[in-house]
Design a protein around this motif. Structure first.
Motif, PDB file in Angstrom:
ATOM      1  N   ALA A  39       0.820  -1.215   0.000  1.00 50.43           N
ATOM      2  CA  ALA A  39       0.000   0.000   0.000  1.00 50.43           C
ATOM      3  C   ALA A  39       0.856   1.267   0.000  1.00 50.43           C
ATOM      4  CB  ALA A  39      -0.944  -0.010   1.206  1.00 50.43           C
ATOM      5  N   SER A  40       1.928   1.264   0.766  1.00 58.27           N
ATOM      6  CA  SER A  40       2.798   2.438   0.816  1.00 58.27           C
ATOM      7  C   SER A  40       3.550   2.633  -0.497  1.00 58.27           C
ATOM      8  CB  SER A  40       3.792   2.305   1.971  1.00 58.27           C
ATOM      9  OG  SER A  40       3.116   2.399   3.216  1.00 58.27           O
ATOM     10  N   VAL A  41       3.865   1.528  -1.171  1.00 60.82           N
ATOM     11  CA  VAL A  41       4.521   1.625  -2.478  1.00 60.82           C
ATOM     12  C   VAL A  41       3.584   2.270  -3.489  1.00 60.82           C
ATOM     13  CG1 VAL A  41       5.487   0.297  -4.400  1.00 60.82           C
ATOM     14  CG2 VAL A  41       6.031  -0.352  -2.031  1.00 60.82           C
ATOM     15  N   TYR A  42       2.352   1.783  -3.559  1.00 60.24           N
ATOM     16  CA  TYR A  42       1.397   2.362  -4.498  1.00 60.24           C
ATOM     17  C   TYR A  42       1.112   3.827  -4.156  1.00 60.24           C
ATOM     18  CZ  TYR A  42       0.457  -2.275  -6.424  1.00 60.24           C
ATOM     19  OH  TYR A  42       0.578  -3.497  -7.029  1.00 60.24           O
ATOM     20  N   GLU A  43       1.051   4.144  -2.872  1.00 62.34           N
ATOM     21  CA  GLU A  43       0.826   5.536  -2.478  1.00 62.34           C
ATOM     22  C   GLU A  43       1.959   6.418  -2.963  1.00 62.34           C
ATOM     23  OE1 GLU A  43      -0.770   7.671   1.486  1.00 62.34           O
ATOM     24  OE2 GLU A  43       1.084   6.533   1.765  1.00 62.34           O
ATOM     25  N   THR A  44       3.199   5.948  -2.872  1.00 63.54           N
ATOM     26  CA  THR A  44       4.343   6.698  -3.370  1.00 63.54           C
ATOM     27  C   THR A  44       4.216   6.956  -4.864  1.00 63.54           C
ATOM     28  OG1 THR A  44       5.829   5.836  -1.665  1.00 63.54           O
ATOM     29  CG2 THR A  44       6.846   6.638  -3.699  1.00 63.54           C
ATOM     30  N   VAL A  45       3.821   5.929  -5.607  1.00 65.33           N
ATOM     31  CA  VAL A  45       3.643   6.087  -7.054  1.00 65.33           C
ATOM     32  C   VAL A  45       2.522   7.084  -7.342  1.00 65.33           C
ATOM     33  CG1 VAL A  45       3.076   4.896  -9.203  1.00 65.33           C
ATOM     34  CG2 VAL A  45       4.516   3.756  -7.486  1.00 65.33           C
ATOM     35  N   LEU A  46       1.427   6.976  -6.610  1.00 66.45           N
ATOM     36  CA  LEU A  46       0.284   7.876  -6.803  1.00 66.45           C
ATOM     37  C   LEU A  46       0.712   9.336  -6.638  1.00 66.45           C
ATOM     38  CD1 LEU A  46      -3.254   7.405  -5.223  1.00 66.45           C
ATOM     39  CD2 LEU A  46      -2.101   9.600  -5.143  1.00 66.45           C
ATOM     40  N   ARG A  47       1.399   9.628  -5.553  1.00 72.02           N
ATOM     41  CA  ARG A  47       1.774  11.019  -5.283  1.00 72.02           C
ATOM     42  C   ARG A  47       2.793  11.523  -6.304  1.00 72.02           C
ATOM     43  NH1 ARG A  47      -0.585  12.357  -0.587  1.00 72.02           N
ATOM     44  NH2 ARG A  47      -0.865  10.787   1.047  1.00 72.02           N
ATOM     45  N   ARG A  48       3.750  10.683  -6.655  1.00 73.03           N
ATOM     46  CA  ARG A  48       4.777  11.107  -7.613  1.00 73.03           C
ATOM     47  C   ARG A  48       4.181  11.340  -8.997  1.00 73.03           C
ATOM     48  NH1 ARG A  48       8.408   6.837  -7.384  1.00 73.03           N
ATOM     49  NH2 ARG A  48       7.331   5.788  -9.091  1.00 73.03           N
ATOM     50  N   GLU A  49       3.365  10.406  -9.482  1.00 73.35           N
ATOM     51  CA  GLU A  49       2.863  10.490 -10.852  1.00 73.35           C
ATOM     52  C   GLU A  49       1.768  11.529 -11.019  1.00 73.35           C
ATOM     53  OE1 GLU A  49       4.401   9.089 -13.275  1.00 73.35           O
ATOM     54  OE2 GLU A  49       5.755   7.944 -11.971  1.00 73.35           O
ATOM     55  N   SER A  50       1.134  11.954  -9.915  1.00 72.42           N
ATOM     56  CA  SER A  50       0.088  12.975 -10.026  1.00 72.42           C
ATOM     57  C   SER A  50       0.637  14.301 -10.522  1.00 72.42           C
ATOM     58  CB  SER A  50      -0.604  13.182  -8.675  1.00 72.42           C
ATOM     59  OG  SER A  50       0.262  13.824  -7.743  1.00 72.42           O
ATOM     60  N   LYS A  51       1.954  14.471 -10.439  1.00 70.67           N
ATOM     61  CA  LYS A  51       2.557  15.721 -10.908  1.00 70.67           C
ATOM     62  C   LYS A  51       2.483  15.851 -12.419  1.00 70.67           C
ATOM     63  CE  LYS A  51       3.871  16.585  -6.666  1.00 70.67           C
ATOM     64  NZ  LYS A  51       3.375  15.334  -6.021  1.00 70.67           N
ATOM     65  N   ARG A  52       2.330  14.717 -13.136  1.00 68.33           N
ATOM     66  CA  ARG A  52       2.287  14.800 -14.602  1.00 68.33           C
ATOM     67  C   ARG A  52       1.161  13.997 -15.239  1.00 68.33           C
ATOM     68  NH1 ARG A  52       4.525  10.874 -17.961  1.00 68.33           N
ATOM     69  NH2 ARG A  52       5.291   9.012 -16.885  1.00 68.33           N
ATOM     70  N   LEU A  53       0.505  13.111 -14.506  1.00 68.48           N
ATOM     71  CA  LEU A  53      -0.523  12.243 -15.075  1.00 68.48           C
ATOM     72  C   LEU A  53      -1.877  12.473 -14.408  1.00 68.48           C
ATOM     73  CD1 LEU A  53       1.355   8.798 -15.143  1.00 68.48           C
ATOM     74  CD2 LEU A  53       1.294  10.555 -16.919  1.00 68.48           C
TER      75      LEU A  53
END
Length: 315
Positions: free
Chosen positions: A134-148
């Motif tokens: 869950a923490s891994v996916y959350e990291t991806v979510l926050r990072r990728e929201s900057k461009r996707l």
């Protein structure tokens, strides 16, 4: 391309009416079903997860390929595949019991930045609950929201959430990074139970969340159809009449079909979602509702192919 991130599992679905009816394995998992729906609707799609190398895992991969979903972001491991035992109510609605200890999808690792061709990424269900994944996916979510464009379907499985208050707080922390939020009215009420909105008025709940980030909140309402709430108003579409076999994968099909519609109409960004007109939302929700109706008309999570959906819509 759209990336779908989250678990793949096997639903053990009853095949008879007896109290202890035999169970048949059906490939599924909320994010997995979304990826399959997108691939079958001819949208370039990649799945991000960790999938077992056991027999079930091999079948999960095989079905992704058959549905034209890329697996370049799929990690593999010898851990078991997650199992979900499904019980069906008289109306075809599903309830779940999960077997998740030490399973492959919980051990996903951060893949780093998603491919440059990605335009959106979708998250949801068990993958945002069960650690350490869950923490891994959350990291991806926050990072990728900057461009996707980030799409989220919480798809609540309350029996697996040990601390509801902590999860609700975590959910609210995601909202500034979410462009499209899709959820059932039941999930909306569950998520607001700690006092976001008094009385369980789902429209008011959605409006509260809109003010915190998402460009749109789409609500699935079962036999009452679909609604979308935006900063400028609300659009409702009626349900598609269908003989329901079961509802497994119906909400996931809505998520996949909505993203497919946005892809086909060059609207995969927060700004473009926010700019959609009422007529465009009516078109999008009608498309998603028709796709979900086809899924409900057959056993297990079997989203339609593009040709089936086109025929259903009279195209």
């Amino acid at each position: 391309m759209i990336v779908v991130a989250g678990e793949a599992l096997v639903d053990m679905v009853p095949v008879g009416d007896d109290e202890l009816t035999p169970l048949a394995p059906k490939l599924g998992g909320g994010p997995y079903n979304v990826a399959v729906a997108l691939g079958r609707l001819d949208v370039p799609t990649a799945f991000l997860s960790r999938v077992s190398t056991d027999h079930f895992g091999e079948q999960l991969i095989k079905r992704l390929h058959a549905s034209r979903v890329a697996t370049v972001l799929v990690q593999r491991g010898q851990e078991n595949t997650t199992l979900a035992v499904v019980g069906l109510a008289d109306d075809g609605s599903a309830r779940y019991s999960f077997y998740v200890d030490g399973t492959a999808d919980r051990l996903v690792e951060d893949p780093g930045p998603l491919p440059a061709e990605a335009k959106a990424v979708s998250f949801g269900t068990l993958s945002l609950v069960l650690e350490p994944g869950a923490s891994v996916y959350e990291t991806v979510l926050r990072r990728e929201s900057k461009r996707l464009l980030v799409a989220l379907d919480p798809n609540i499985r309350a029996g697996l959430i040990d601390d509801p208050g902590a999860y609700r707080k975590r959910f609210r922390s995601w909202l500034p990074d979410v462009g499209l939020l899709k959820l059932s009215v039941e999930d909306a009420r569950w998520l607001a139970e700690d006092g976001d909105v008094q009385g369980g008025d789902v429209i008011e709940i959605a409006r509260t969340w809109i003010s915190q980030g998402p460009a749109a909140v789409v609500l699935t309402k079962g036999g009452d159809g679909l609604s979308v709430i935006t900063a400028t108003g609300q659009v409702d579409v009626p349900p598609v009449k269908v003989d329901v076999v079961d509802t497994i994968g119906a909400g996931d099909t809505v998520q996949g079909a909505l993203l497919a519609w946005l892809h086909d109409h060059d609207a995969l960004s927060v700004e473009k979602v926010r700019a959609l007109t009422s007529d465009e939302w009516t078109d999008a929700l009608t498309y998603a509702g028709a796709a979900a109706a086809i899924t409900c008309s057959r056993a297990g999570a079997e989203p339609p192919f593009a040709s089936e959906l086109t025929a259903a819509l009279g195209g």
